[in-house]
Design an enzyme around this catalytic site. Structure first.
Site, PDB file in Angstrom:
ATOM      1  CB  CYS A  78      -8.101   1.328  -3.054  1.00  0.00           C
ATOM      2  SG  CYS A  78      -9.040  -0.240  -3.433  1.00  0.00           S
ATOM      3  CG  HIS A 170      -7.304   2.712  -7.713  1.00  0.00           C
ATOM      4  ND1 HIS A 170      -6.224   2.479  -7.227  1.00  0.00           N
ATOM      5  CD2 HIS A 170      -7.750   1.737  -7.554  1.00  0.00           C
ATOM      6  CE1 HIS A 170      -6.223   1.015  -6.041  1.00  0.00           C
ATOM      7  NE2 HIS A 170      -7.692   0.616  -7.110  1.00  0.00           N
ATOM      8  CD  GLU A 172      -4.689   5.620  -8.337  1.00  0.00           C
ATOM      9  OE1 GLU A 172      -5.227   6.431  -7.652  1.00  0.00           O
ATOM     10  OE2 GLU A 172      -3.961   4.194  -7.606  1.00  0.00           O
TER      11      GLU A 172
HETATM   12  N1  GLN Z   1      -7.859  -4.701  -1.651  1.00  0.00           N
HETATM   13  C1  GLN Z   1      -7.329  -4.081  -0.705  1.00  0.00           C
HETATM   14  C2  GLN Z   1      -7.096  -4.508   0.327  1.00  0.00           C
HETATM   15  O1  GLN Z   1      -8.333  -5.066   1.109  1.00  0.00           O
HETATM   16  C3  GLN Z   1      -7.515  -2.523  -1.325  1.00  0.00           C
HETATM   17  C4  GLN Z   1      -7.507  -3.237  -3.513  1.00  0.00           C
HETATM   18  C5  GLN Z   1      -6.235  -1.494  -3.560  1.00  0.00           C
HETATM   19  O2  GLN Z   1      -6.100  -0.707  -3.275  1.00  0.00           O
HETATM   20  N2  GLN Z   1      -5.950  -1.489  -5.147  1.00  0.00           N
HETATM   21  O3  GLN Z   1      -6.332  -4.148   1.468  1.00  0.00           O
END
Ligand code: GLN
Length: 201
Positions: A78, A170, A172
């Site tokens: 992410c 994610h 995890e």
């Molecule tokens: N929206 C976050 C970003 O742009 C990432 C979201 C996440 O890691 N759950 O940094």
């Protein structure tokens, strides 16, 4: 063989836990010295602009980029995928630039801000993976040498370029440890390749 989890901000404990469940030895990484002690690095979910500022302040950008260039396995989940990417669509946001993709932040939109979606990941086998998306990016450009490992609908959500792995979701946060195991295996394999061996740990 220790796998580090970048522990500046975000979902650190969940990754340490999932790596342990997948049979890896996981430790937090907060400094350049701690980075030297690991064979691979996970960059967890969190807030990408905050983490890039912290990485710059601590002096971790150059050491991470150098280790990745020398073959260290890196996995961004992410926010970690955003931090690893070469470009962020529509934004002049600094990143590590170690993965030749363009990501779009918060791409799945408000009504999909948080969702668990079963996705096909052929590299992991036939059973679908319960992918948890939280304000997730998607990958809208892949450079040559970037392998697409999974999509959610049309959108690319998991890629690999050599030793760099990225998931928009994610792993995890689900009970399924196959991607953590996949990364631990990749780390073990990278250590076995002569010339890709680093002196660290
Ligand atoms: N929206 C976050 C970003 O742009 C990432 C979201 C996440 O890691 N759950 O940094």
């Amino acid at each position: 063989m220790r796998v580090g989890v970048l522990a500046l901000q975000g979902g650190v404990d969940e990754h340490l836990d999932a790596l342990a469940r997948a049979g890896g030895q996981a430790v937090p990484v907060r400094t350049p010295v701690e980075l030297e002690g690991v064979a691979a690095l996970v960059i967890p979910g969190g807030e990408s602009t905050t983490v890039m500022k912290l990485l710059a302040r601590i002096g971790l950008i150059e050491p991470i980029v150098a280790r990745v260039a020398a073959g260290m396995p890196l996995w961004g989940t992410c926010m970690g995928a955003i931090v690893a990417a070469r470009d962020v669509a529509g934004l002049a946001q600094p990143t590590l630039g170690v993965l030749d993709v363009t990501v779009r932040r918060n791409a799945f939109g408000r009504q999909n801000e948080s969702a668990e979606v079963p996705i096909d990941i052929p590299a992991l086998g036939i059973e679908r993976f319960p992918a948890v998306f939280i304000r997730a990016p998607w990958i809208e450009r892949t450079g040559p040498g970037v392998e697409v490992l999974a999509r959610r609908g049309e959108r690319i959500v998991m890629v690999r370029q050599g030793n760099v792995l990225a998931t928009a979701f994610h792993p995890e946060l689900s009970a399924d440890t196959r991607i953590h195991r996949f990364f631990v295996d990749a780390t073990e394999a990278s250590r076995a390749v002569p010339g890709k061996r680093s002196d660290a740990a």
